[in-house]
Design an enzyme around this catalytic site. Structure first.
Site, PDB file in Angstrom:
ATOM      1  N   LEU A  25     -15.634 -42.633  52.673  1.00  0.00           N
ATOM      2  CA  LEU A  25     -16.263 -41.712  51.721  1.00  0.00           C
ATOM      3  C   LEU A  25     -17.707 -41.386  52.115  1.00  0.00           C
ATOM      4  O   LEU A  25     -18.450 -42.235  52.593  1.00  0.00           O
ATOM      5  CB  LEU A  25     -16.239 -42.327  50.315  1.00  0.00           C
ATOM      6  CG  LEU A  25     -14.842 -42.687  49.785  1.00  0.00           C
ATOM      7  CD1 LEU A  25     -14.943 -43.285  48.379  1.00  0.00           C
ATOM      8  CD2 LEU A  25     -13.907 -41.482  49.777  1.00  0.00           C
ATOM      9  N   HIS A  26     -18.079 -40.116  51.897  1.00  0.00           N
ATOM     10  CA  HIS A  26     -19.444 -39.652  52.171  1.00  0.00           C
ATOM     11  C   HIS A  26     -19.889 -38.806  50.980  1.00  0.00           C
ATOM     12  O   HIS A  26     -19.144 -38.665  49.996  1.00  0.00           O
ATOM     13  CB  HIS A  26     -19.473 -38.878  53.493  1.00  0.00           C
ATOM     14  CG  HIS A  26     -18.432 -37.800  53.605  1.00  0.00           C
ATOM     15  ND1 HIS A  26     -18.424 -36.686  52.793  1.00  0.00           N
ATOM     16  CD2 HIS A  26     -17.323 -37.685  54.396  1.00  0.00           C
ATOM     17  CE1 HIS A  26     -17.395 -35.921  53.102  1.00  0.00           C
ATOM     18  NE2 HIS A  26     -16.707 -36.504  54.070  1.00  0.00           N
ATOM     19  N   HIS A  40     -17.400 -36.355  49.377  1.00  0.00           N
ATOM     20  CA  HIS A  40     -16.462 -36.963  48.430  1.00  0.00           C
ATOM     21  C   HIS A  40     -17.197 -37.335  47.130  1.00  0.00           C
ATOM     22  O   HIS A  40     -16.678 -37.125  46.031  1.00  0.00           O
ATOM     23  CB  HIS A  40     -15.872 -38.255  49.003  1.00  0.00           C
ATOM     24  CG  HIS A  40     -15.086 -38.083  50.256  1.00  0.00           C
ATOM     25  ND1 HIS A  40     -15.502 -38.573  51.464  1.00  0.00           N
ATOM     26  CD2 HIS A  40     -13.888 -37.480  50.490  1.00  0.00           C
ATOM     27  CE1 HIS A  40     -14.593 -38.302  52.392  1.00  0.00           C
ATOM     28  NE2 HIS A  40     -13.610 -37.623  51.838  1.00  0.00           N
ATOM     29  N   GLN A  59       0.636 -35.810  57.409  1.00  0.00           N
ATOM     30  CA  GLN A  59      -0.148 -34.593  57.626  1.00  0.00           C
ATOM     31  C   GLN A  59      -0.838 -34.605  58.994  1.00  0.00           C
ATOM     32  O   GLN A  59      -1.521 -33.656  59.356  1.00  0.00           O
ATOM     33  CB  GLN A  59      -1.162 -34.372  56.509  1.00  0.00           C
ATOM     34  CG  GLN A  59      -2.346 -35.315  56.497  1.00  0.00           C
ATOM     35  CD  GLN A  59      -3.234 -35.071  55.298  1.00  0.00           C
ATOM     36  OE1 GLN A  59      -2.823 -35.249  54.152  1.00  0.00           O
ATOM     37  NE2 GLN A  59      -4.466 -34.638  55.541  1.00  0.00           N
ATOM     38  N   LYS A 108     -14.546 -27.045  51.600  1.00  0.00           N
ATOM     39  CA  LYS A 108     -14.602 -27.237  53.061  1.00  0.00           C
ATOM     40  C   LYS A 108     -13.208 -27.057  53.654  1.00  0.00           C
ATOM     41  O   LYS A 108     -13.049 -26.482  54.715  1.00  0.00           O
ATOM     42  CB  LYS A 108     -15.128 -28.625  53.374  1.00  0.00           C
ATOM     43  CG  LYS A 108     -15.021 -28.939  54.825  1.00  0.00           C
ATOM     44  CD  LYS A 108     -15.965 -30.020  55.230  1.00  0.00           C
ATOM     45  CE  LYS A 108     -15.811 -30.300  56.690  1.00  0.00           C
ATOM     46  NZ  LYS A 108     -14.493 -30.904  56.981  1.00  0.00           N
ATOM     47  N   ASP A 109     -12.194 -27.559  52.941  1.00  0.00           N
ATOM     48  CA  ASP A 109     -10.811 -27.384  53.386  1.00  0.00           C
ATOM     49  C   ASP A 109     -10.237 -26.196  52.619  1.00  0.00           C
ATOM     50  O   ASP A 109      -9.385 -26.347  51.733  1.00  0.00           O
ATOM     51  CB  ASP A 109     -10.020 -28.668  53.116  1.00  0.00           C
ATOM     52  CG  ASP A 109     -10.595 -29.821  53.910  1.00  0.00           C
ATOM     53  OD1 ASP A 109     -10.341 -29.900  55.108  1.00  0.00           O
ATOM     54  OD2 ASP A 109     -11.344 -30.632  53.327  1.00  0.00           O
ATOM     55  N   SER A 159     -18.167 -34.776  56.963  1.00  0.00           N
ATOM     56  CA  SER A 159     -16.742 -35.021  57.213  1.00  0.00           C
ATOM     57  C   SER A 159     -16.601 -36.461  57.663  1.00  0.00           C
ATOM     58  O   SER A 159     -17.475 -36.980  58.378  1.00  0.00           O
ATOM     59  CB  SER A 159     -16.255 -34.077  58.321  1.00  0.00           C
ATOM     60  OG  SER A 159     -15.055 -34.566  58.878  1.00  0.00           O
TER      61      SER A 159
HETATM   62  P1  AMP Z   1     -10.559 -36.031  52.920  1.00  0.00           P
HETATM   63  O1  AMP Z   1     -10.896 -37.453  52.621  1.00  0.00           O
HETATM   64  O2  AMP Z   1     -11.184 -35.524  54.179  1.00  0.00           O
HETATM   65  O3  AMP Z   1      -9.094 -35.746  52.815  1.00  0.00           O
HETATM   66  O4  AMP Z   1     -11.248 -35.159  51.782  1.00  0.00           O
HETATM   67  C1  AMP Z   1     -10.984 -35.390  50.419  1.00  0.00           C
HETATM   68  C2  AMP Z   1     -11.564 -34.265  49.616  1.00  0.00           C
HETATM   69  O5  AMP Z   1     -12.966 -34.187  49.847  1.00  0.00           O
HETATM   70  C3  AMP Z   1     -10.989 -32.896  49.999  1.00  0.00           C
HETATM   71  O6  AMP Z   1     -10.781 -32.142  48.813  1.00  0.00           O
HETATM   72  C4  AMP Z   1     -12.066 -32.300  50.859  1.00  0.00           C
HETATM   73  O7  AMP Z   1     -12.076 -30.885  50.859  1.00  0.00           O
HETATM   74  C5  AMP Z   1     -13.304 -32.853  50.186  1.00  0.00           C
HETATM   75  N1  AMP Z   1     -14.436 -32.839  51.112  1.00  0.00           N
HETATM   76  C6  AMP Z   1     -14.493 -33.359  52.362  1.00  0.00           C
HETATM   77  N2  AMP Z   1     -15.684 -33.092  52.943  1.00  0.00           N
HETATM   78  C7  AMP Z   1     -16.396 -32.386  52.036  1.00  0.00           C
HETATM   79  C8  AMP Z   1     -17.709 -31.807  52.035  1.00  0.00           C
HETATM   80  N3  AMP Z   1     -18.527 -31.898  53.064  1.00  0.00           N
HETATM   81  N4  AMP Z   1     -18.109 -31.155  50.913  1.00  0.00           N
HETATM   82  C9  AMP Z   1     -17.287 -31.040  49.837  1.00  0.00           C
HETATM   83  N5  AMP Z   1     -16.048 -31.561  49.783  1.00  0.00           N
HETATM   84  C10 AMP Z   1     -15.604 -32.232  50.861  1.00  0.00           C
END
Ligand code: AMP
Length: 273
Positions: A30-31, A34, A58, A146-147, A182
């Site tokens: 997590l960053h 998230h 995926q 972002k996605d 990310s």
């Molecule tokens: P992930 O863990 O990469 O699957 O991301 C989980 C959720 O966090 C998804 O809805 C992503 O679009 C969102 N997310 C990831 N990076 C960012 C970011 N930099 N800014 C906003 N939302 C993010």
């Protein structure tokens, strides 16, 4: 904060909740991106459930499924501090069965851009998201812009399968230099981090061009290519909000999307006009 490892625990926990539930699905590491989704959920709902599940289906063969960053201890602390009520961290066996109906993402938007580079990726995304939404039955579920393509396909799935959840799009969070946060940024060394800045820089250049009155998509893309020339660009695209390519910028309905490799790391970014 409750830690739930099985679907049974999650279902029982969900049954005990009577008020609004916010849900934030993640793959962990997590960053601040998230955290922004989690904070939004904590603010707007009585209960917030976060999931951490690196969804094997995926990932394509040869992608980073087995090496995906894992920071369980830090993730737990982050969730606790952010006010999460329950964290769902299942094993793959809890989520997938030998015989199950398959959900397939609509052709039109799932085989272009990200889907072209990563065929069937979105089938895997939708399959896990519908399972997680069915388990958590959230009032609101939070996804990052972002996605962008993922967000679009999830909104479409929720609408067309009549799921009783509001999908809340959240803004892209960037570091102080503009790099979109990310989990995969962890793969970048210092030099690659500098190179990666060209991705957000290219989007900034595009916005400056548009502000100057340039409305031709191809001309904007050319300017972006110059900024990205050191990277292995997978796509630079300008589309409307339904991901149809456009030739002329519509200031109310336009997105600019980039995917590029920095070293071995594939990064995506976008800007909503
Ligand atoms: P992930 O863990 O990469 O699957 O991301 C989980 C959720 O966090 C998804 O809805 C992503 O679009 C969102 N997310 C990831 N990076 C960012 C970011 N930099 N800014 C906003 N939302 C993010």
């Amino acid at each position: 904060m409750k830690i739930l490892k099985t679907t049974k625990e999650l279902i029982n926990y969900r049954k005990s909740l009577t008020c609004n539930v916010g849900f934030v699905p993640t793959m962990g590491a997590l960053h601040q991106g998230h955290i922004s989704l989690i904070k939004e959920s904590v603010q707007k709902n009585n209960n917030t459930i976060v999931s951490i599940f690196v969804n094997p289906i995926q990932f394509l063969a040869g992608e980073d499924f087995t090496s995906y960053p894992n920071r369980q201890k830090a993730d737990l602390k982050i969730c606790e501090l952010a006010g999460v009520d329950a964290l769902f961290m299942p094993n793959t066996d809890e989520i997938y069965f030998e015989n199950e109906p398959i959900l397939v993402a609509p052709m039109k938007q799932s085989f272009i851009l990200e889907g072209y580079q990563r065929p069937k990726h979105f089938d895997g995304v939708l399959r896990v998201v519908i399972k997680l939404l069915n388990l958590t039955k959230p009032t609101n579920a939070y996804f990052g812009k972002k996605d962008a393509q993922q967000l679009f396909l999830i909104q479409n799935m929720v609408k067309t399968l009549f799921l009783d959840t509001t999908i809340v799009p959240c803004e892209i969070i960037r570091d102080e230099n503009g790099l979109a946060l990310s989990s995969r940024n962890a793969y970048l060394d210092e030099n690659e981090k500098l190179q990666a800045l060209n991705i957000s820089k290219s989007l900034k250049i595009a916005s400056i061009e548009i502000m100057r009155g340039e409305l031709h998509a191809e001309k904007i893309k050319e300017k972006m290519k110059e900024v990205l020339k050191e990277l292995e660009v997978e796509y630079i695209e300008i589309t409307n909000r339904k991901f149809d390519k456009i030739e002329k910028i519509d200031l109310k309905n336009c997105m600019i999307l980039v995917a590029a490799k920095v070293g071995k790391t594939r990064l995506i970014d976008n800007m909503w006009i």
